[in-house]
Each structure stands twice: as C-alpha cells, then as structure tokens.
Enzyme design. Structure first.
Site, mmCIF file in Angstrom:
data_model
loop_
_atom_site.group_PDB
_atom_site.id
_atom_site.type_symbol
_atom_site.label_atom_id
_atom_site.label_comp_id
_atom_site.label_asym_id
_atom_site.label_seq_id
_atom_site.Cartn_x
_atom_site.Cartn_y
_atom_site.Cartn_z
ATOM 1 N N CYS A 162 -19.805 -2.670 13.978
ATOM 2 C CA CYS A 162 -18.938 -2.579 15.147
ATOM 3 C C CYS A 162 -19.588 -3.231 16.361
ATOM 4 O O CYS A 162 -18.929 -3.917 17.141
ATOM 5 C CB CYS A 162 -18.625 -1.110 15.465
ATOM 6 S SG CYS A 162 -17.402 -0.400 14.349
ATOM 7 N N LEU A 221 -7.983 -13.121 -0.309
ATOM 8 C CA LEU A 221 -7.339 -11.934 0.253
ATOM 9 C C LEU A 221 -6.723 -11.067 -0.841
ATOM 10 O O LEU A 221 -6.770 -9.854 -0.798
ATOM 11 C CB LEU A 221 -6.262 -12.330 1.261
ATOM 12 C CG LEU A 221 -5.557 -11.130 1.878
ATOM 13 C CD1 LEU A 221 -6.193 -10.766 3.210
ATOM 14 C CD2 LEU A 221 -4.073 -11.367 2.031
ATOM 15 N N ASP A 225 3.841 -19.962 -6.159
ATOM 16 C CA ASP A 225 4.218 -18.600 -6.535
ATOM 17 C C ASP A 225 5.006 -18.719 -7.839
ATOM 18 O O ASP A 225 5.393 -19.814 -8.252
ATOM 19 C CB ASP A 225 5.060 -17.937 -5.427
ATOM 20 C CG ASP A 225 5.015 -16.405 -5.506
ATOM 21 O OD1 ASP A 225 4.475 -15.776 -4.582
ATOM 22 O OD2 ASP A 225 5.506 -15.834 -6.519
ATOM 23 N N GLU A 280 1.827 0.099 9.749
ATOM 24 C CA GLU A 280 2.224 -1.074 10.531
ATOM 25 C C GLU A 280 3.366 -0.642 11.455
ATOM 26 O O GLU A 280 4.400 -0.188 10.977
ATOM 27 C CB GLU A 280 2.741 -2.179 9.612
ATOM 28 C CG GLU A 280 1.850 -2.467 8.397
ATOM 29 C CD GLU A 280 2.506 -3.431 7.400
ATOM 30 O OE1 GLU A 280 3.692 -3.785 7.593
ATOM 31 O OE2 GLU A 280 1.833 -3.807 6.431
ATOM 32 N N THR A 328 0.830 -1.206 0.000
ATOM 33 C CA THR A 328 0.000 0.000 0.000
ATOM 34 C C THR A 328 0.865 1.257 0.000
ATOM 35 O O THR A 328 0.556 2.252 -0.671
ATOM 36 C CB THR A 328 -0.916 0.000 1.240
ATOM 37 O OG1 THR A 328 -1.754 -1.144 1.177
ATOM 38 C CG2 THR A 328 -1.767 1.260 1.307
ATOM 39 N N HIS A 348 1.892 1.939 -3.441
ATOM 40 C CA HIS A 348 0.833 2.579 -4.220
ATOM 41 C C HIS A 348 0.803 4.086 -3.952
ATOM 42 O O HIS A 348 0.617 4.889 -4.857
ATOM 43 C CB HIS A 348 -0.543 1.982 -3.876
ATOM 44 C CG HIS A 348 -0.709 0.558 -4.304
ATOM 45 N ND1 HIS A 348 -0.569 0.156 -5.605
ATOM 46 C CD2 HIS A 348 -1.007 -0.557 -3.604
ATOM 47 C CE1 HIS A 348 -0.781 -1.150 -5.688
ATOM 48 N NE2 HIS A 348 -1.037 -1.612 -4.483
ATOM 49 N N CYS A 374 -21.620 1.566 14.974
ATOM 50 C CA CYS A 374 -22.506 1.102 13.901
ATOM 51 C C CYS A 374 -22.875 -0.370 14.128
ATOM 52 O O CYS A 374 -22.328 -1.037 15.003
ATOM 53 C CB CYS A 374 -21.831 1.280 12.541
ATOM 54 S SG CYS A 374 -20.462 0.140 12.244
#
Lengths: 345, 345, 345, 345
Positions: free
Chosen positions: D102, D264, D197, D64, D40, D43, D99
């Site tokens: 949650c 994922l 992979d 992280e 991310t 990106h 909400c």
C-alpha cells in the site's frame, strides 16, 4: 590450425586440423587465447535431440572466447577503433542488423540470428573470424575473463533487467551463470542475495560470489527459507537459472506480491502452471531472458569488470588445453564444476 | 515541555516552555529523542526573505526527528501495526491524501502540503504529534540515524530516481545531503563516484562516505577532471546538491550525452541557461527533486539502513543538547560541519 | 545532375549542375522525388553565424527527402531487403555505429554524426547516395510524406518520449514540427491537446491537425488559458517547439506539478531560469530532444503512417520545383507557411 | 432497505429486507443508483468451490456500483472534497493503507484486502457505506457507467500497463472486460486491434468498440490470422481476458518476439506451459493483472471517460431492477450478454 570439430552426425567431438580462416570485408581475424566450455557444447558432443535438429556437421564448435586481433578485413579500420594486436572478445550471436528487432535495440531476439559454434564455425580453434560489429575490446579485462563474457552476459541480462538496488534477490540454480548472477546482484546493491541449488559445491561457489544465504534444495524447504529471510514478504526479484520444474514453482512461490521473476533456465518439457495462484493473483511480472542485449549488456559488463565491481574468477574451477576437450566435458558432466576454460594460445 | 520556538517575526530562536500536545484521532504522540538541524532552521532563525513570507510565529521549529511512541489517538491501533514504546521516525510533509498527486503516488508534490516546524509545530521539543500515516517504525535503526532520515531521504530520492548500477556518478556539493548521496550511489553499485565542493573538510566527509575521487572546485577544473575520470564521455548521472550557479553549469557540462542531471540544490536567483548547448543538443534529462517520495523513498531507506548497505553516521559531526540550539546553528554557519543533531531525551 | 548548392562562404544558394554520385560499397543510390525544405536550409542560405561555423562549401544542401532506389553498391543486397525501383526515405544523420551511444541505442547523440546537406552533400539534387543502414522503405507511404519524415520524426521523438495516452498535452509553437506534434498527440490518445503560437495561420493548421484548443500567444494569456483548460492543474506534458524565451517560461508555468517538459525549440541565446520555482519545487522532468531515435522513432512513424493513425499532409502548404528554391525559402520567411516541399522528379 | 443477500451456505441469492447501514468515522453512506453484475456474483449464487472457501453468509453481494452521497461520517469533510448529494462510485477493494504494498503504490496487491460483496456487505442494496479513501467523484460520468468502473478499471489496468500508442494489440476473449479493453486500446492509439472469441455476439460487441479485426476462435486459426494481420511479426501486446487454456497458448504464440502478454483471465486448473518456446526464447514479458491500481487506474478512467476518449456504453446490453437479479444472472449464463446492470434507485 588445430580445432575441436563436430565431424559427423553422431556422438563425439574430435580435435582436428582444419584450414585457417581469413578475414573478409568487414571481418576481423582473431587468434583465440582462451575459450569457455558450455553446456551447449555438451549437447553437441552428446548429439542429443536439440543438436540433431540444429547442427549441420562438419562445424568447429565453441562460442565463448577471447583473443588477439591477428588481421582486419577491408573496411574495418574506417568504422571501428580496433587494431592488430589488440585483445578482444566477441558477441557470438551474429544478427542481421536490419530487422525490426535489430533496429529497435532488440538484436538479442533477431530471427535471423546465427550462432558461432552452432550455425557456423566457432571458437575452439586457433583462429576465428567475426564481423567487426560483434568485436568488443577487452580494455584490460584478462582473456580468461573475456573468454566467458558470453555466459557472464547472460547473468547480467538476467539480473540488470530487474530493479536491484536495495532489493532482496533469490537466485534458483548455482551453475556458473547463477554464480555470476549472485556476484552481479551484490555489485548492483541488492540488500540480500539468497541462492539455492542441490549441489553443495555449487552453493560454496555462490557463497564465495557473495550470497548472504544459501539453501540446499535437496535438504531444506526453499520457499519457507526465502520467506523467513524476507520478513514473510518473499523476494523482490527471483532469477530462475536451473530450468528444473520444482525450482520454477519455487520461483513463483518465493517472489513477493508484485515482484519480478526472470527466467533463464530452460525446462526440458512443458511444466503445468497454476496461473491464478502463481502469477495473476500475485500481480507479478515474468521475463524470458535470451542471450545478451546488444550491446547494452556488453556496456554493463565493461563497466563492472573494468571498475572492479565484479570479479567473476572464483567461478572458474578448471582450465584445460584445447586438446583435452574430453576432460573438460567430463568435468561439466560431474555436476560440481564451475566454469571451465580451454587454453588455446 | 521544553521546545525551540520562533516566538515573533524577527531574527532569533528561543528555548521556551510550551504546552505538551495530545494525540487527536488518527494521531500518534511521540517523545522526541534526537532531532536533526537543517539549513531551513537557520533561515527561520535568521528571519530571511523566505522565512518572512512563509512562517507565522509563534511556532515550534524542527522537522527532522526520531523518538518513542508515547500515546496513540483514537483509531490508530485499528489501522497501523504500532504500539506505545516503539521507536519511530516520521515524514515531516503532511499531505492531503486526496488530490491527484497524492492519489497517484506523488504525495511529495501535493499542493496542500504542510511541513512540521514550518507550517505547524515541529520537532525541536520533548513531544510532537504526527498523523499515523506519516509515522515509520525504525526497526532497529538507531534514533540518531532516524532523526536525519528526512535529509537522507532527499539524497535517496535524488540518487535512486536515476539508473545507478554500473554508472559513473558526479555529485556537485558535499553538504550533508551530498555526502549521503555519495554513500547511496556507492551502495547502489555506481562504478565510479566523483564529488566536488569548495570546502576541504566536506570533501573529506565525501571521501569517507566512499567517493572514488574528490575535486576541490575552488582549486581545480571540475569539468575537465570529471571528463578525464570518465574516459572523455562525462558522467552518466550528475546530482547537483549545491544550488550554486557555477556548479549548475558544471553539472550540464560534466554530464555525458544522453545522461541525467538531478537538481536538488536551490539557486537563490535566476541562472541564465544556454538550452541549446547545455540541454537540448546533449539530449539529456533533467529532474527536479523535492522532498521524499511517499513512501517509496522511505522503503528504500528501510532496506539500505537495516541491511547495512548504507551507514550515514560518518556524516554526523556534532551533537548538542536541545538548549544549545544556538551553538548548533553556529556550527552550520561555519561551513565545515556535516550533519548536526540535537539530543532531546 | 541538377542540384541546389552552397557554392561559397557567402549568402545565397545556387541551382547548378554537379556530377551524379555513385553508390560505393554498402551504399544505396537514390533518385530523389520529393525533398522537404527546413529552417536549417534558410540558415545556410542566409549564411548566419551557425552556418559560418559549420558549413564548408561547396556542398549540396537539403536533408529531408524520399525517392526511388536507382542502384545499390557492393554488399547491400546481402544485408538488406531492398531492391532497385523501391521507394525509400532515409535518416539524414549518418552515425558511426561503434561508439558507446550508437551501441546502446542512442545513435541520435553519436558524437561522430555527419548530417547530409550540412556536413556532406545533401538531397536537393536528382540523386543522393546513402549508407544502407540509413535507408528506410516507404511501404506505401507517399513520397511527399516520405520527404518530410525527418521533421515528422522530430515531432514523434518529442511526443512519444512522454506518456501520452489520457494526458493533457500543451504544444508551444505551431511551426510544421509543432503541427505534426499536435497530430501525433491526438493519435496517441491525448485527452486534450492545446496549442499556442503568435501566428493565426499556424494556429489554423494546428486546429486542422486536431488541437482541441488553440491560443494566440500574441493576444491571450497562455498560462492562464492552459490552467483553465486543465482544471487548474496544468498540462501533464508540455512540448516546447518554438525556442522563444517567453514560451519557455510558459512551458514551465503551464506544466503540472510532476509533469514533463520536452524541449525541441532552440533558443538563440541564454535564457535566465528560476530553477527553484520553474523546475525543482514543481518536481518536473525536462528532456532535450535532438534528431530522431535510431531507429525506434522510424518504427513509430512506419506504424502511424501506414495504419492511418496520422495524416501529416494538411501541414504541407506549398510545393515548388527544385529550380524555384528561392521561392520556397521566401515562403518560409513569410512566417505563415506550413511545410514546404521541392518536387524533383 | 432492499438488498440481494447470500443468506446461507447453499446455492441461490435472495432479495431481502436488511437494516440500512450508517456511516462511521471516515466513512461515506451512498444511496446506490446502479450496480454492475459480474461473473463473481454468479460464482457466489452458484456456491461453487471458490465461493464455499471464501464467502461467510449472510452477506449482501455486489461490488460494482455508483450512487449519491447520502451522509458522511465524522472526519470526512476535513479530508475530502465531497458533499451530500454528490454522485460517486467507489473502489471495491478495501486495503489496509499501511503495508509495504500500500505504501509503495501497489494497493491492488495488499494482502489485507477486503472486497465488498465478498468479504463484507456489498452494493446490491439501496445503501452502502464505504471508507472515504475509496470514494471517487463521477464528475459528470453517468451512474450507469460509474456502476461498472470496477470492470472497466480491470481493462484499463490490463491495457495501459503495456505500451499501446502505435502498437498492434491482440485481445483474446470478448467478455465485457475484453470489449472494454478493445475500446481502451483504440483510444490509447493502438495501430491495430484484433479480438478473438468463440461467441459471435461478443465479437459484434468487440467490433462496435472498435476492433479492426475479429476472429471467431471456434472457426478460424487464431494464431495464423494474428500473424497475417501483423506482417508475420505477431502482436506487440496480447491481452488474455478469457482464462481458457487454448487462448493462453494462442497468446504466447501470437505475441511477437520481445512482446508483452497481459494475463487477466483466470484459468480454472493448471495449464502446461512450454517455457522454452512460449516464453524464454521469445524474450517476452508476462504480467499478471489483478484489480485496479489505486488510484492510478481511476485517474486514467476519469481522464478517458470525461474527455470522451472512451464510451463504454455499447457493452451494456441488459438492465434489470434489483428484484430481478435472477434474470440478470441468467443473462450472464446465456454467454452472449455484454455488461448487465441493476437499477436500484
């Protein structure tokens, strides 16, 4: 005996006289009273691609039925509490009983499955033999209903593998199985049941089965309507019963974050899916529904049908004698029919 | 303000004038409209063993209520979609939010739980403050029903942690929570709901809430009747709501092989259990029910109460103004009452 | 053929010559190689209360075994992928296959269950016949292990019906099944496995099977030790494998709030339970374990034993030829034995 | 303080001096020690389509991390068992807590989620503030591991929402999260773990984390190899961690009938799916994985990491000081890196 037969590898079905079968060891001979006509029978009649690859004529068609036990083969009496004269229906998927799937309660995905009326002789006939394991007593359920417990079971499998009590349920596609699903969701305590179809007569059937809200997908914005009816959250459970690509995308768009999409309708071709926005970022679960759980689904049906929780009869719109199979198929082709039943005895 | 207070460590409750509380940071001040009276309040009034060990007077009693938001402390508006004048109820168990149980969705068994009306000031008062996390909007549910969502929630927790659609459910004990459980089981699609009690008026309430069959345990053979009503199999789910030892044994005897027994009623003393025949050889699951799941149970309640799946009002048999708390307690002592509500504003 | 027989309703077992059985339709004849000796066999030998009510002599005893297929009755070859010479074991509970429980994957609680070596001739013999449905291929598992898959299966059923990966598991009672349970909990990813017993040699076996911590219940405070080893929370899962009343209370005291207690050990008499503090206020789930799930448990065993996730052989402490059954029973009586095996062929 | 900042809406990241934040009410100020670099972040640096629509510069990037509590805002001490100097990590998704999602344990799909380093300032900085609800004590887990519990948590969420003990697990894609998933599946008792992979160095990492079998998808037939390794049945569980369309189809083809596919990896574009053969007729369940379950996943991590069930450190292949963020990004671009960590204090 009289039977509806696929005689040769070409379009058409024929009403013919064929030998009456006899019950071998572990088998039950059943005098068929009523049988359900299904889209699959239409595929076989029309001799489409699927049929050409799967069917080996000649074969008696029909896989949904109920009737009376006419005779029992060797060994049946010792294992099962059945007797001659008893009214029964039967699971039409004959599974091996010995593979991993069968031994762990997943007979509905046994790789050795043989289907009556498809892989061997079926139920559009005066008599049929079935392995005793597949025979289920009706216990007071009428044979018109017993005759269609195969598709009702598809609906039970679809609905009851989700968490229904208190949930909002959106059912996309109101063919007979979709209409049964509406009634089952209501009976299982759904807080709100929403149903969509492009056919107004099918939506009427869905409403009769208890849908709180019906959406004509040809006229209205399905996703917006479901969101409005669910406080903007989306439905907890979506049952996709149509196999139409646009309905599939509506299913993913109309389910709430973390919800569940049950897939029963079979799209003809591949459908492009945006996994990110349609599945992954929504954190949803998608479940592929095939057949009926053996025999958990049948136990569910017994409970709902004998207790009166579900009355599927409003979905039955036509009945024809066996010999008028062509009219039955025509009624299905017309698009507005509910469930169609053949009267055999 | 007026409140019902446990003033000192001795029997009795007193209607007194106490200071009106104010909402601290993260708290909501609620003007109470209706409050539910519970057996726990009777224990506190009677100053029994449990009360003597748990209660530290003086304390305002009462833990079931609904009312109108009168003010909001600092920080509330930023986190919650609440406003002054809104009608709300609240979860009366105030949990820590940071322990293992709270962080994994099991706040109902947080060891740091403090209960309003027991461990701190409660709801038999014109005003009460609650942490914003515990406040739940009523969204159209009337305050008479909102006032008793605590015990209704016990019933939801008991019933919906079992698999209800299509099941036979036996509810032992028809106090208010047992009667709510009857209605919830019906709404969730139970095929048959059977209820037992020794009090004929309570059985009438259970029948009004939808029990298919009621059993007077003082007159009839409970286990035999349940077995007869379930084809000899026993009930799929048994909810023990009485805490009476004989009913506990009936629960184990009346559940089917592989069934589920939900235990909510609290036996006063130890009960001898024959684990072999009552639990192990039957292959059953037993679940101890405490409080309400935070906030899954409240979400269930919202769904059932706002959709009309459940109407708990037939269980409300008495209403008294706050000042007549003694009459409310007397009505509970009489044994035949359903749910009793105090009118506060 | 040679067999261990309960000849008459009195204490004792006898090694005798009895007729060799033959495989009827749907049956498999198996030449037994190894058989496991179980506490049940001791009850039968000792002719205790349970035995007097259940056993109808004469009967060949023994219900745990593995061997080689010697012959197959009519119809077996068509349904099952078995052949003469193949090494197999078998589920010793012969169930009806047609009742509600059997049809919904709960054959382990079929009311029509007949157990080999108890209700009909068993496995302490050179040959035994079994219904083909009960026969399971060993696929490379040695017959010494295959001979004890019945009790290993009890341990699998006990452990794997709880959520084990990452959990703390306390196993009360380190007889053979308790020791298997230790190994299974380790293999399934338990974060910590704690085992208790009053016998030091059994605790050694538990340690060899992978227990992180063993507690001598005759010397140490079991509950305090489990709490200390779990950060004061208690164990996520407790498996009660002893049937001893004090261990039952330790199970309830040592499980964490909201945890799960699996009950396999059979207390002889009723045990007084304080439902409030031991079950309800803790919000726990209690599960009665009987037999093996058919055939989910067997699938689990196949996976663990053929992949090497579990090696149960350290628990086997003695092997005797069939004729020395009395020595085998004496070894069990001594208290310190692990699993004992009879060598038959 | 020093921080890695996205200064303006254009490619690039800059190491800059920015004001040190302070802990508001309910917040904790953490001195960051280690931070994980993620795709991310790449990106955001590259300013791709997604970044252009989501990021509002200037913002400190990085989501992280682990570090030491430097200060605590008002109200923190009263609710949480934390203190200055304690080593902690934090969930980087800040959710509303009020909400439906949650309140029912599904905070990972809260629609009001704000992500640190994306929607507000992040962790590539000497200090960061976090709401106390998001702060998790390390309890002895090293800060290098604590720094990457966000992606480790993605792997836990992916693996442990399937039934792993005794299962065969196929992991498609061996980036860092795929490699963690291999280790988690092993720790949770998978019978066989297969990983694929196209990059040989990543496959080496997967093997080091415990894969029984690795498949180079650029060279070998993935589906055939998985089928061979699972006795022709297919894998019980497939975790798709790559987002590559061909791997998605392999996932559906390599899962067994009735199995489970966890998704994922995020495909960039729509992928055509043949629902009939890939999902429905196989009777499989598909689950979309997003984020970490709050806080069930964190509890799993605490258990596995503190007990030693999982050691994720072999996946860490590079460490750089904060100032060398460009080299860290280059290492990710190279394709063969495992997890990359920034050293901050």
């Amino acid at each position: 005996m009289q039977a509806v037969v696929k005689e040769k590898p070409a379009p058409g079905l024929k009403v013919a006289t064929v030998p009456k079968p006899t019950a071998g060891p572990g088998e039950v001979l059943i005098a068929v009273r009523h049988a359900g006509v299904c889209g699959t029978d239409l595929h076989i009649a029309d001799w489409d691609d699927w049929a050409q690859h799967r069917i080996r004529p000649p074969v008696v068609v029909g896989h949904e039925f109920a009737g009376e036990i006419a005779a029992m083969g060797d060994g049946v009496e010792e294992v099962a509490d059945l007797k001659v004269g008893q009214l029964v229906t039967a699971e039409g998927h004959i599974v091996c009983g010995h593979c991993l799937q069968c031994r762990t309660g997943n007979g509905h995905i046994c790789r050795n499955t043989r289907i009556i009326g498809v892989d061997r002789d079926g139920a559009f006939a005066q008599y049929i033999t079935m392995p005793v394991t597949n025979v289920l007593p009706l216990n007071g359920i009428p044979t018109t209903v017993g005759a269609i417990m195969d598709p009702i079971g598809n609906a039970f499998h679809t609905v009851l593998t989700a968490d229904i009590p208190g949930s909002t349920v959106f059912i996309a596609g109101c063919g007979p199985i979709g209409c049964f699903a509406v009634g089952i969701a209501r009976a299982a305590g759904a807080a709100k049941v929403i149903a969509s179809d492009v056919n107004a007569r099918r939506l009427e059937l869905a409403a009769r089965m208890g849908a709180h809200l019906t959406i004509n997908a040809a006229e209205d914005d399905v996703v917006r309507t479901v969101l409005q009816a669910t406080g903007g959250e989306g439905a907890d459970v979506v049952c996709e019963m149509s196999g139409v690509p646009s309905a599939l995308h509506q299913a993913f768009a109309a389910v709430r974050m973390g919800g569940r999409v049950q897939l029963l309708g079979i799209p003809k071709d591949a459908v492009p899916v945006d996994f990110a926005s349609e599945i992954i970022f929504k954190g949803i679960t998608v479940y592929g529904v095939i057949g009926r759980k053996m025999y958990e689904t049948w136990d569910h049906m017994r409970r709902y049908l004998t207790s009166g929780l579900l009355d599927p009869r409003p979905v039955i719109t036509h009945q024809f004698p066996l010999a008028r199979i062509d009219e039955a198929l025509a009624a299905i082709r017309s698009g507005g029919a509910g469930k169609i039943i053949l009267e055999i005895a």
